[in-house]
Write a protein that holds these residues in place. Structure first.
Motif, PDB file in Angstrom:
ATOM      1  N   ALA A   1      15.292  -9.282   5.587  1.00  0.00           N
ATOM      2  CA  ALA A   1      14.963  -7.890   5.291  1.00  0.00           C
ATOM      3  C   ALA A   1      13.451  -7.702   5.232  1.00  0.00           C
ATOM      4  CB  ALA A   1      15.593  -7.477   3.969  1.00  0.00           C
ATOM      5  N   ALA A   2      13.018  -6.573   5.743  1.00  0.00           N
ATOM      6  CA  ALA A   2      11.581  -6.254   5.723  1.00  0.00           C
ATOM      7  C   ALA A   2      11.402  -4.851   5.175  1.00  0.00           C
ATOM      8  CB  ALA A   2      11.004  -6.351   7.128  1.00  0.00           C
ATOM      9  N   TYR A   3      10.280  -4.638   4.536  1.00  0.00           N
ATOM     10  CA  TYR A   3       9.940  -3.313   4.029  1.00  0.00           C
ATOM     11  C   TYR A   3       8.441  -3.117   4.157  1.00  0.00           C
ATOM     12  CZ  TYR A   3       8.600  -5.785  -0.233  1.00  0.00           C
ATOM     13  OH  TYR A   3       8.011  -6.639  -1.127  1.00  0.00           O
ATOM     14  N   GLN A   4       8.011  -1.902   3.918  1.00  0.00           N
ATOM     15  CA  GLN A   4       6.599  -1.565   4.023  1.00  0.00           C
ATOM     16  C   GLN A   4       5.965  -1.589   2.633  1.00  0.00           C
ATOM     17  OE1 GLN A   4       5.242  -0.912   7.296  1.00  0.00           O
ATOM     18  NE2 GLN A   4       7.228  -1.877   7.557  1.00  0.00           N
ATOM     19  N   ALA A   5       4.742  -2.095   2.577  1.00  0.00           N
ATOM     20  CA  ALA A   5       3.985  -2.096   1.326  1.00  0.00           C
ATOM     21  C   ALA A   5       2.552  -1.673   1.630  1.00  0.00           C
ATOM     22  CB  ALA A   5       4.011  -3.469   0.671  1.00  0.00           C
ATOM     23  N   ARG A   6       1.919  -1.102   0.639  1.00  0.00           N
ATOM     24  CA  ARG A   6       0.524  -0.656   0.754  1.00  0.00           C
ATOM     25  C   ARG A   6      -0.350  -1.621  -0.035  1.00  0.00           C
ATOM     26  NH1 ARG A   6       1.525   4.001  -0.336  1.00  0.00           N
ATOM     27  NH2 ARG A   6       1.168   4.948   1.671  1.00  0.00           N
ATOM     28  N   VAL A   7      -1.528  -1.930   0.507  1.00  0.00           N
ATOM     29  CA  VAL A   7      -2.495  -2.770  -0.195  1.00  0.00           C
ATOM     30  C   VAL A   7      -3.161  -1.935  -1.284  1.00  0.00           C
ATOM     31  CG1 VAL A   7      -4.642  -4.082   0.027  1.00  0.00           C
ATOM     32  CG2 VAL A   7      -2.884  -4.271   1.800  1.00  0.00           C
ATOM     33  N   VAL A   8      -3.095  -2.425  -2.520  1.00  0.00           N
ATOM     34  CA  VAL A   8      -3.620  -1.714  -3.690  1.00  0.00           C
ATOM     35  C   VAL A   8      -4.370  -2.697  -4.599  1.00  0.00           C
ATOM     36  CG1 VAL A   8      -1.788   0.041  -3.682  1.00  0.00           C
ATOM     37  CG2 VAL A   8      -1.458  -2.080  -4.965  1.00  0.00           C
ATOM     38  N   ASN A   9      -4.971  -2.172  -5.664  1.00  0.00           N
ATOM     39  CA  ASN A   9      -5.564  -2.988  -6.730  1.00  0.00           C
ATOM     40  C   ASN A   9      -6.684  -3.924  -6.274  1.00  0.00           C
ATOM     41  OD1 ASN A   9      -3.687  -1.852  -8.497  1.00  0.00           O
ATOM     42  ND2 ASN A   9      -2.220  -3.492  -8.142  1.00  0.00           N
ATOM     43  N   CYS A  10      -7.450  -3.495  -5.284  1.00  0.00           N
ATOM     44  CA  CYS A  10      -8.598  -4.292  -4.850  1.00  0.00           C
ATOM     45  C   CYS A  10      -9.756  -3.332  -4.581  1.00  0.00           C
ATOM     46  CB  CYS A  10      -8.274  -5.116  -3.604  1.00  0.00           C
ATOM     47  SG  CYS A  10      -7.896  -4.130  -2.148  1.00  0.00           S
ATOM     48  N   GLU A  11     -10.956  -3.872  -4.462  1.00  0.00           N
ATOM     49  CA  GLU A  11     -12.112  -3.011  -4.201  1.00  0.00           C
ATOM     50  C   GLU A  11     -12.156  -2.521  -2.761  1.00  0.00           C
ATOM     51  OE1 GLU A  11     -15.893  -4.209  -5.658  1.00  0.00           O
ATOM     52  OE2 GLU A  11     -15.012  -5.079  -7.466  1.00  0.00           O
ATOM     53  N   SER A  12     -11.974  -3.437  -1.795  1.00  0.00           N
ATOM     54  CA  SER A  12     -12.039  -2.991  -0.399  1.00  0.00           C
ATOM     55  C   SER A  12     -11.057  -3.709   0.527  1.00  0.00           C
ATOM     56  CB  SER A  12     -13.463  -3.128   0.148  1.00  0.00           C
ATOM     57  OG  SER A  12     -13.915  -4.459   0.037  1.00  0.00           O
ATOM     58  N   TRP A  13     -10.662  -4.940   0.220  1.00  0.00           N
ATOM     59  CA  TRP A  13      -9.730  -5.676   1.073  1.00  0.00           C
ATOM     60  C   TRP A  13      -9.112  -6.842   0.311  1.00  0.00           C
ATOM     61  CZ3 TRP A  13     -11.219 -10.715   1.428  1.00  0.00           C
ATOM     62  CH2 TRP A  13     -12.561 -11.005   1.246  1.00  0.00           C
ATOM     63  N   VAL A  14      -8.008  -7.369   0.871  1.00  0.00           N
ATOM     64  CA  VAL A  14      -7.378  -8.587   0.358  1.00  0.00           C
ATOM     65  C   VAL A  14      -7.293  -9.605   1.494  1.00  0.00           C
ATOM     66  CG1 VAL A  14      -6.030  -7.425  -1.420  1.00  0.00           C
ATOM     67  CG2 VAL A  14      -5.020  -7.802   0.831  1.00  0.00           C
ATOM     68  N   SER A  15      -7.144 -10.856   1.129  1.00  0.00           N
ATOM     69  CA  SER A  15      -7.029 -11.929   2.114  1.00  0.00           C
ATOM     70  C   SER A  15      -5.583 -12.123   2.526  1.00  0.00           C
ATOM     71  CB  SER A  15      -7.544 -13.251   1.540  1.00  0.00           C
ATOM     72  OG  SER A  15      -8.921 -13.174   1.282  1.00  0.00           O
ATOM     73  N   LEU A  16      -5.356 -12.254   3.834  1.00  0.00           N
ATOM     74  CA  LEU A  16      -4.068 -12.693   4.359  1.00  0.00           C
ATOM     75  C   LEU A  16      -4.228 -14.194   4.576  1.00  0.00           C
ATOM     76  CD1 LEU A  16      -1.235 -11.923   5.422  1.00  0.00           C
ATOM     77  CD2 LEU A  16      -2.263 -11.767   7.690  1.00  0.00           C
ATOM     78  N   ARG A  17      -3.498 -15.008   3.806  1.00  0.00           N
ATOM     79  CA  ARG A  17      -3.646 -16.458   3.816  1.00  0.00           C
ATOM     80  C   ARG A  17      -2.622 -17.135   4.715  1.00  0.00           C
ATOM     81  NH1 ARG A  17      -8.434 -17.897   1.302  1.00  0.00           N
ATOM     82  NH2 ARG A  17      -8.790 -16.445  -0.394  1.00  0.00           N
ATOM     83  N   TYR A  18      -2.981 -18.293   5.263  1.00  0.00           N
ATOM     84  CA  TYR A  18      -2.097 -19.053   6.148  1.00  0.00           C
ATOM     85  C   TYR A  18      -0.857 -19.566   5.407  1.00  0.00           C
ATOM     86  CZ  TYR A  18      -0.287 -22.430   9.401  1.00  0.00           C
ATOM     87  OH  TYR A  18       0.548 -23.124  10.233  1.00  0.00           O
ATOM     88  N   SER A  19      -1.028 -19.993   4.180  1.00  0.00           N
ATOM     89  CA  SER A  19       0.083 -20.469   3.372  1.00  0.00           C
ATOM     90  C   SER A  19      -0.040 -19.848   1.979  1.00  0.00           C
ATOM     91  CB  SER A  19       0.098 -21.999   3.307  1.00  0.00           C
ATOM     92  OG  SER A  19      -1.089 -22.504   2.763  1.00  0.00           O
TER      93      SER A  19
END
Length: 109
Positions: free
Chosen positions: A33-51
């Motif tokens: 299952a997949a759903y949509q989420a919004r990036v929140v609670n950060c100043e300008s960006w978050v990291s998408l990590r490999y693991s």
């Protein structure tokens, strides 16, 4: 000869590290299952990590307010990370930076 051994050992250490990181990632995390989420609670960006680790290499940065796809795969929520797809990259984002934005099934809690 001494310099060669130092370089060789460094290459071996990096190779072992990358192999261990690769083992932590499983494509099954990005199925189900997949759903949509919004990036929140950060100043300008978050990291998408490999693991699912803050020590894992950063694949890309996801800007504040961006909508991403979150998968309800087997590692969902492991160590506070969710499997996420963004901009052709598949990786992991800390759950504190994601807010349900609709689409697909509702996320597990």
């Amino acid at each position: 000869m001494k310099n060669f051994l130092v370089v060789a050992l460094a290459v071996i250490a990096i190779s072992i590290s990358l192999t261990a990181q690769a083992a932590e990632r499983d494509e099954r995390d990005f199925q189900g299952a997949a759903y949509q989420a919004r990036v929140v609670n950060c100043e300008s960006w978050v990291s998408l990590r490999y693991s699912p680790s803050t020590a894992a290499r950063r694949l890309t940065q996801i800007p504040l307010g961006t909508i991403v796809t979150v998968y309800d795969g087997p590692v969902w929520g492991i160590d506070g990370f969710y499997p996420v797809e963004y901009g052709g990259f598949k990786g992991y984002v800390l759950k504190d930076y994601l807010e349900y934005a609709g689409g697909g099934g509702a996320p597990r809690r």
